[in-house]
Design a protein around this motif. Structure first.
Motif, PDB file in Angstrom:
ATOM      1  N   ILE A  60       0.756  -1.425   0.048  1.00  0.00           N
ATOM      2  CA  ILE A  60      -0.312   0.342  -0.048  1.00  0.00           C
ATOM      3  C   ILE A  60       0.935   1.454  -0.250  1.00  0.00           C
ATOM      4  O   ILE A  60       1.985   1.533   0.515  1.00  0.00           O
ATOM      5  CB  ILE A  60      -0.927   0.418   1.373  1.00  0.00           C
ATOM      6  N   SER A  61       0.701   1.988  -1.194  1.00  0.00           N
ATOM      7  CA  SER A  61       1.001   3.282  -0.978  1.00  0.00           C
ATOM      8  C   SER A  61       0.384   4.209  -0.210  1.00  0.00           C
ATOM      9  O   SER A  61      -0.388   4.435  -0.541  1.00  0.00           O
ATOM     10  CB  SER A  61       1.179   4.248  -2.569  1.00  0.00           C
ATOM     11  N   THR A  62       1.702   4.716   1.154  1.00  0.00           N
ATOM     12  CA  THR A  62       1.233   5.317   2.301  1.00  0.00           C
ATOM     13  C   THR A  62       1.547   6.796   1.867  1.00  0.00           C
ATOM     14  O   THR A  62       2.643   7.195   0.769  1.00  0.00           O
ATOM     15  CB  THR A  62       0.532   4.856   3.739  1.00  0.00           C
ATOM     16  N   GLY A  63       0.607   7.636   3.011  1.00  0.00           N
ATOM     17  CA  GLY A  63       1.803   8.634   2.959  1.00  0.00           C
ATOM     18  C   GLY A  63       1.334   9.952   3.615  1.00  0.00           C
ATOM     19  O   GLY A  63      -0.030   9.710   4.490  1.00  0.00           O
ATOM     20  N   GLY A  64       1.809  10.913   4.241  1.00  0.00           N
ATOM     21  CA  GLY A  64       1.620  12.448   5.434  1.00  0.00           C
ATOM     22  C   GLY A  64       2.156  13.217   5.387  1.00  0.00           C
ATOM     23  O   GLY A  64       3.584  13.011   4.793  1.00  0.00           O
TER      24      GLY A  64
END
Length: 289
Positions: free
Chosen positions: A247-251
């Motif tokens: 899963i490509s997450t981000g923050g």
């Protein structure tokens, strides 16, 4: 990730439960002001800020994802592992996090001794006093707090100089600490019912190490979108995520404002959409059977 018309979620934020500047409630209100549908509270080695954030989120309509950022080490590098949707009341998890904070406390004491050895007049109590409040047992101090004290005492102009001169890895004030492996952190997160994700891989400067961690630890995702990742890095880690079916997450990795500077990035400046959040939920559901 560039903005779309879909709901936005910032999956990497810090509160003053660790080394952020704002209360959990303040971060939730800021998320609402910025039009976010939700955010994850991911403090270092503690889940102390999540309950307050969830209460405020329910009050004003912001979805709060319970999370944590666990400090680990691999190949001599500090590696951070994010955990999402884990059971923050799990007694084993809480005991393990308490142990990590005790190690962090010992590291902070060594940093102070290192700084004193360089001729800087600074004490750990001064760092704590700089918080302007009592430190709860389930909260933790970090290097940004020590950097703040160095700024206030006039040894450096700002936090960036504090890290560049004294506190970053390899600098004279830095102190290493014994830490668990990324694989162990991922197991802890899974055992607490959560989904583990490798944080900000671009900060490690070693993509082969990142691949080794992925293959050994089997994370659910990797943080592709981060305030310290440029476009080229985003594309590189997106390719790795696709290669390993992660899963490509981000923050944003938002820590608040210190000396007028947002650290690392402004809340909501990096985000993912509902589709990514749903994939994290599904990963957790599969784990729990």
């Amino acid at each position: 990730m560039k903005e779309t018309n879909e709901s936005r979620y910032d999956l990497h934020t810090h509160s003053r439960a660790s080394d952020g500047m704002n209360t959990p409630e303040e971060n939730v209100k800021l998320a609402k002001e910025k039009g976010l549908a939700g955010l994850a509270v991911t403090d270092h080695d503690t889940v102390a800020g999540i309950a307050a954030a969830q209460i405020e989120g329910e009050r004003i309509g912001v979805h709060i994802i319970p999370g944590v950022e666990i400090s680990t080490q691999a190949a001599g590098k500090d590696i951070h592992v994010l955990g999402y949707y884990l059971n923050v009341e799990d007694s084993v998890l809480l005991e393990r996090l308490a142990g990590l904070r005790a190690t962090r406390d010992a590291r902070n004491e060594q940093i102070i001794r290192n700084l004193q050895g360089l001729g800087l007049s600074i004490t750990l109590q001064e760092v704590i006093d700089g918080l302007g409040r009592s430190l709860r047992p389930d909260e933790s101090l970090g290097r940004p707090h020590i950097a703040d004290a160095l700024v206030h005492k006039g040894y450096v102009r700002d936090m960036r100089e504090a890290f560049d001169r004294y506190l970053a890895e390899g600098k004279p004030g830095y102190a290493a600490q014994p830490r668990i492996s990324p694989q162990q952190a991922m197991e802890w997160i899974r055992e607490a019912g959560g989904a583990p994700v490798i944080a900000h891989p671009g900060l490690y400067g070693d993509d082969e190490l990142v691949r080794t961690i992925i293959e050994a630890g089997r994370p659910a995702g990797i943080e592709v979108y981060h305030s310290d990742h440029g476009h080229a890095e985003e594309q590189r880690y997106l390719a790795i995520a696709n290669e390993y079916h992660l899963i490509s997450t981000g923050g944003s990795d938002y820590h608040g404002v210190r000396q007028g500077v947002v650290f690392h990035g402004d809340l909501g400046s990096r985000f993912v959409t509902e589709e990514t959040v749903e994939r994290l939920r599904q990963a957790v559901q599969q784990l729990r059977g």
